[in-house]
Write a protein that holds these residues in place. Structure first.
Motif, PDB file in Angstrom:
ATOM      1  N   LYS A 264       0.765  -0.922   0.067  1.00 46.47           N
ATOM      2  CA  LYS A 264      -0.012   0.211  -0.223  1.00 46.47           C
ATOM      3  C   LYS A 264       1.189   0.841   0.043  1.00 46.47           C
ATOM      4  N   SER A 265       1.399   1.101  -1.179  1.00 45.56           N
ATOM      5  CA  SER A 265       2.702   2.408  -1.142  1.00 45.56           C
ATOM      6  C   SER A 265       2.390   3.236  -1.257  1.00 45.56           C
ATOM      7  N   PRO A 266       2.938   4.044  -0.228  1.00 50.66           N
ATOM      8  CA  PRO A 266       2.450   5.797  -0.641  1.00 50.66           C
ATOM      9  C   PRO A 266       4.004   7.070  -1.137  1.00 50.66           C
ATOM     10  N   GLN A 267       3.428   7.495  -1.418  1.00 53.34           N
ATOM     11  CA  GLN A 267       4.733   8.781  -2.043  1.00 53.34           C
ATOM     12  C   GLN A 267       4.351  10.030  -1.201  1.00 53.34           C
ATOM     13  N   ILE A 268       5.174  10.347  -0.706  1.00 55.32           N
ATOM     14  CA  ILE A 268       5.457  11.749   0.203  1.00 55.32           C
ATOM     15  C   ILE A 268       5.749  13.024  -0.283  1.00 55.32           C
ATOM     16  N   LEU A 269       4.925  13.692  -1.378  1.00 55.10           N
ATOM     17  CA  LEU A 269       5.460  15.616  -1.518  1.00 55.10           C
ATOM     18  C   LEU A 269       5.330  16.484  -0.019  1.00 55.10           C
ATOM     19  N   PHE A 270       6.484  17.119  -0.059  1.00 56.35           N
ATOM     20  CA  PHE A 270       7.104  17.729   0.722  1.00 56.35           C
ATOM     21  C   PHE A 270       6.327  19.671   0.193  1.00 56.35           C
ATOM     22  N   ALA A 271       6.733  20.616   0.987  1.00 52.66           N
ATOM     23  CA  ALA A 271       6.010  21.816   0.021  1.00 52.66           C
ATOM     24  C   ALA A 271       7.441  22.197  -0.610  1.00 52.66           C
ATOM     25  N   PRO A 403      -3.723  15.102   3.239  1.00 55.35           N
ATOM     26  CA  PRO A 403      -2.742  15.999   3.891  1.00 55.35           C
ATOM     27  C   PRO A 403      -2.285  15.571   5.024  1.00 55.35           C
ATOM     28  N   PHE A 404      -0.869  16.185   4.592  1.00 54.99           N
ATOM     29  CA  PHE A 404      -0.409  15.966   6.461  1.00 54.99           C
ATOM     30  C   PHE A 404       0.561  17.704   7.105  1.00 54.99           C
ATOM     31  N   GLU A 405       0.719  17.855   8.740  1.00 49.90           N
ATOM     32  CA  GLU A 405       1.031  18.297   8.668  1.00 49.90           C
ATOM     33  C   GLU A 405       2.935  18.871   8.975  1.00 49.90           C
ATOM     34  N   ASP A 406       3.772  18.086   9.398  1.00 43.88           N
ATOM     35  CA  ASP A 406       5.228  17.901   9.308  1.00 43.88           C
ATOM     36  C   ASP A 406       4.709  16.762   8.979  1.00 43.88           C
ATOM     37  N   GLU A 407       7.131  17.062   8.900  1.00 41.06           N
ATOM     38  CA  GLU A 407       7.765  15.417   8.732  1.00 41.06           C
ATOM     39  C   GLU A 407       7.094  14.135   9.619  1.00 41.06           C
ATOM     40  N   ALA A 408       7.137  14.595  11.118  1.00 42.38           N
ATOM     41  CA  ALA A 408       7.250  13.141  12.130  1.00 42.38           C
ATOM     42  C   ALA A 408       4.952  12.565  11.468  1.00 42.38           C
ATOM     43  N   GLY A 409       4.374  14.187  11.053  1.00 37.09           N
ATOM     44  CA  GLY A 409       2.462  13.179  10.276  1.00 37.09           C
ATOM     45  C   GLY A 409       3.155  12.793   9.215  1.00 37.09           C
ATOM     46  N   ALA A 410       4.372  12.842   8.158  1.00 33.36           N
ATOM     47  CA  ALA A 410       4.477  12.232   7.090  1.00 33.36           C
ATOM     48  C   ALA A 410       4.522  10.813   7.491  1.00 33.36           C
ATOM     49  N   ILE A 411       5.670  10.882   8.442  1.00 34.57           N
ATOM     50  CA  ILE A 411       6.244   9.486   8.260  1.00 34.57           C
ATOM     51  C   ILE A 411       5.292   8.708   9.541  1.00 34.57           C
ATOM     52  N   ARG A 412       4.274   8.723   9.965  1.00 31.10           N
ATOM     53  CA  ARG A 412       3.605   8.284  11.224  1.00 31.10           C
ATOM     54  C   ARG A 412       1.891   8.160   9.809  1.00 31.10           C
ATOM     55  N   LEU A 413       1.310   8.297   8.792  1.00 33.30           N
ATOM     56  CA  LEU A 413       0.401   7.619   7.901  1.00 33.30           C
ATOM     57  C   LEU A 413       1.165   7.005   6.780  1.00 33.30           C
ATOM     58  N   ALA A 414       2.505   6.960   6.663  1.00 39.32           N
ATOM     59  CA  ALA A 414       3.430   6.944   5.977  1.00 39.32           C
ATOM     60  C   ALA A 414       3.670   5.092   6.061  1.00 39.32           C
ATOM     61  N   TRP A 426       9.500  13.019  -2.192  1.00 36.99           N
ATOM     62  CA  TRP A 426       8.941  14.161  -2.593  1.00 36.99           C
ATOM     63  C   TRP A 426       9.779  14.987  -1.923  1.00 36.99           C
ATOM     64  N   THR A 427      11.110  16.605  -2.090  1.00 38.66           N
ATOM     65  CA  THR A 427      11.521  17.167  -1.498  1.00 38.66           C
ATOM     66  C   THR A 427      12.793  17.596  -1.649  1.00 38.66           C
ATOM     67  N   ARG A 428      13.208  19.236  -1.605  1.00 39.01           N
ATOM     68  CA  ARG A 428      14.854  19.330  -2.278  1.00 39.01           C
ATOM     69  C   ARG A 428      15.719  19.524  -1.140  1.00 39.01           C
ATOM     70  N   ASP A 429      15.528  19.333  -0.276  1.00 38.60           N
ATOM     71  CA  ASP A 429      15.765  18.975   1.416  1.00 38.60           C
ATOM     72  C   ASP A 429      16.899  18.345   1.340  1.00 38.60           C
ATOM     73  N   GLY A 430      18.296  17.794   1.351  1.00 36.09           N
ATOM     74  CA  GLY A 430      19.140  16.714   1.436  1.00 36.09           C
ATOM     75  C   GLY A 430      18.825  15.687   2.668  1.00 36.09           C
ATOM     76  N   ALA A 431      18.966  17.028   3.791  1.00 32.84           N
ATOM     77  CA  ALA A 431      18.400  16.157   4.973  1.00 32.84           C
ATOM     78  C   ALA A 431      17.578  15.633   5.082  1.00 32.84           C
ATOM     79  N   ARG A 432      16.839  15.856   5.196  1.00 29.76           N
ATOM     80  CA  ARG A 432      15.115  15.206   5.202  1.00 29.76           C
ATOM     81  C   ARG A 432      15.108  14.097   4.118  1.00 29.76           C
ATOM     82  N   GLN A 433      15.487  14.350   2.558  1.00 28.56           N
ATOM     83  CA  GLN A 433      16.097  12.595   1.451  1.00 28.56           C
ATOM     84  C   GLN A 433      16.104  12.191   2.174  1.00 28.56           C
ATOM     85  N   HIS A 434      16.983  12.204   3.605  1.00 31.27           N
ATOM     86  CA  HIS A 434      17.311  11.106   4.066  1.00 31.27           C
ATOM     87  C   HIS A 434      17.307  10.689   5.458  1.00 31.27           C
ATOM     88  N   ARG A 435      16.924  11.210   6.169  1.00 29.11           N
ATOM     89  CA  ARG A 435      15.429  11.261   7.550  1.00 29.11           C
ATOM     90  C   ARG A 435      14.509  10.483   7.197  1.00 29.11           C
TER      91      ARG A 435
END
Ligand code: NAD
Length: 491
Positions: A264-271, A403-414, A426-435
């Motif tokens: 049930k694979s997620p794709q996470i799209l950051f702002a 919809p999600f609020e923040d990174e922690a919420g996105a991971i919980r949903l995923a 999907w994000t341009r933030d390199g540190a967030r990509q890794h995390r």
């Protein structure tokens, strides 16, 4: 361009299965009608095989492993023959694509992509056969210890109907590269290309009995195969319920298994994501093969500031999607059978009854036969994360947005389903990509991209309900073999 072959290939043919290098009917003489999902019309048949046929095939594979030339063949020569099989697949690309499309209803373009992927599996595993080896291990003074990678023996490969050519190729390629022999049981809904591959394997010089294909129903032929005491290892791709039944059967003989059970694979799209780059990928990840893909990107999690903008863009793209006959080569074809269509309908109905908003729908082409198993794509917004639509595998062209609020919420949903097969970030933030890539529970994570089923070279498999063991890449070669340790005491 379709040359008409995909409408006529295999017309009226009574296919046989391939056991011990021979084309044979089933022991019972009973047959299964083969219908094309594009119009529901029966155009061929396959044997409805039973435990007698399975036993014959397993014994042939056993003999080929224990006594035949395959077991003694140098790895490089095994590899050459697997590579040759890939070349034969490439030579017959149009015929195989036409056959696969007609058998499954998938657009011809997808059939061609599947042939190309199958060819790559044979090329990859043909080349890998003599490049995998054991170790020497520092041990006690006076000893030399080394490991060998040995084949299991007879492998049973139980294959689903969504990507028959590709999934068979990854099983045949990896199993044969390690020196195993194989009995494959394709799905009753899509067995035709598996039969052709077993014929081509003989033409490629792979000895009789090494690749056997038994057709038939899962509850009969599949069950007999997974429980057969002469089978040494079982690999399965399909639904979790069937996976459990197969593991129970294999457990009675204490055999190892590889299980690829969907997701049930997620794709996470950051702002901060490149939305324009993401949009076509997000749509394709659920539309490819009509959503009947284990790694379909069926959930999109969208950071709140861009939620409305992304919803509008996806709704526009969904309304332009069209389902139609495989040879019309539209965005998607028909679903595999009426039961699958009913299953997809029931998820959509339940979500509508729970007031989940449908944001957009595609359409069915006006020339598509009314007897075909078409389903127009559906886009749902603001989906309840606890609902069946959000947590269960629909296996159809149905996309859910959250919809999600923040990174922690996105991971919980995923991580909020029992599955863990593939994820996209999907994000341009390199540190967030890794995390995020590290925290999301999935066997494969794509950053700023997504590969629904892609990547012959990339290890593939799931966590939790998505299964265990790994296919594809070099890693599959470890599943398809066992380590033997030899210790020499030379004083
Ligand atoms: P399934 O898992 O039952 O069938 C897959 C294969 O297993 C087929 O070859 C089938 O003949 C065989 N099989 C069935 N019962 C068996 C048994 N008791 N013992 C041994 N083999 C058996 O899939 P399905 O019924 O065709 O589809 C049901 C649902 O499974 C779909 O709606 C979809 O959600 C899911 N599915 C997932 C994948 C995937 O790649 N993850 C593939 C196909 C289906």
């Amino acid at each position: 361009m379709d040359n008409g072959l995909s409408r006529t290939v295999a017309e009226g043919r009574a296919f046989k299965q391939v056991i011990d290098g021979r084309m044979v009917d089933g022991a019972s003489g009973e047959r299964i009608d083969v219908a094309c999902p594009s119009d529901g019309r029966v155009f061929a048949s396959i044997p409805a095989s039973n435990a007698t046929d399975v036993d014959r095939a397993v014994r042939a594979a056993r003999r080929a492993f224990d006594e035949g030339p395959w077991g003694r063949m140098p790895a490089v020569e095994r590899g050459r023959r697997i590579t040759r099989l890939g070349r034969l697949v490439a030579d017959r690309a149009e015929e195989l694509a036409a056959l696969e499309s007609r058998d499954t209803g998938k657009p011809l373009r997808q059939g061609r992509a599947d042939v190309a992927a199958a060819m790559r599996y044979y090329e990859f595993y043909g080349g890998a056969a003599d490049k995998i080896h054991g170790d020497t291990i520092p041990f006690l003074e006076g000893y030399t210890a080394l490991t060998l990678r040995e084949p299991h023996g007879v492998v049973a490969g139980i294959v689903p109907w969504n990507y028959p050519l590709q999934i068979l190729a990854r099983v045949v390629g990896a199993a044969l590269a390690m020196g195993n022999t194989l009995v494959a049981k394709p799905a009753e809904d899509a067995s035709l290309t598996a039969i052709r591959i077993a014929e081509l394997a003989l033409e490629a010089g792979i000895p009789e009995g090494v690749v056997n294909v038994v057709t038939g129903y899962g509850r009969e032929a599949g069950a007999a195969l997974s429980a057969h005491p002469m089978v040494d290892y079982v690999t399965f791709t399909g639904s979790p319920v069937t996976g459990t039944a197969i593991q129970q059967a294999a457990a009675l003989n204490n055999r190892g298994v590889t299980m690829e059970l969907g997701g049930k694979s997620p794709q996470i799209l950051f702002a901060d994501a490149d939305i324009e780059a993401a949009l076509p990928v997000l749509v394709n990840a659920i539309i490819q093969n009509g959503g009947q893909t284990c790694s379909a990107g069926s959930r999109i999690l969208i950071e709140k500031p861009i939620y409305e903008k992304v919803v509008a863009a996806l709704a526009e793209r969904f309304s332009a999607l069209t389902a139609g006959p495989h040879d019309a080569d539209l965005d998607l074809g028909a679903l595999i059978n009426p039961a699958q269509k009913a299953r997809v309908e029931s998820y959509v109905r339940a979500a509508e009854e729970a007031d989940t908003p449908i944001l957009s729908r595609g359409r069915i082409h006006e020339d598509a036969p009314g007897t075909g198993f078409y389903y127009a794509p559906v886009l749902f917004g603001n989906v309840d994360p606890e609902s069946a639509l959000a947590t269960e595998e629909v296996f159809g062209p149905v996309l859910s947005l959250f919809p999600f609020e923040d990174e922690a919420g996105a991971i919980r949903l995923a991580n909020g389903t029992e599955y863990g097969l593939v994820a996209g970030v999907w994000t341009r933030d390199g540190a967030r990509q890794h995390r995020v890539a590290k925290r999301v529970r999935a066997g494969q994570v794509y950053v700023n991209g997504y590969g629904a089923g892609g990547g012959i070279e990339l290890p593939f498999g799931g966590f939790r309900k998505s299964g265990h063991g790994r296919e594809k890449g070099f890693e599959a070669l470890y599943d398809m073999s066992a380590t033997k340790t030899i210790v020499f005491n030379h004083g």
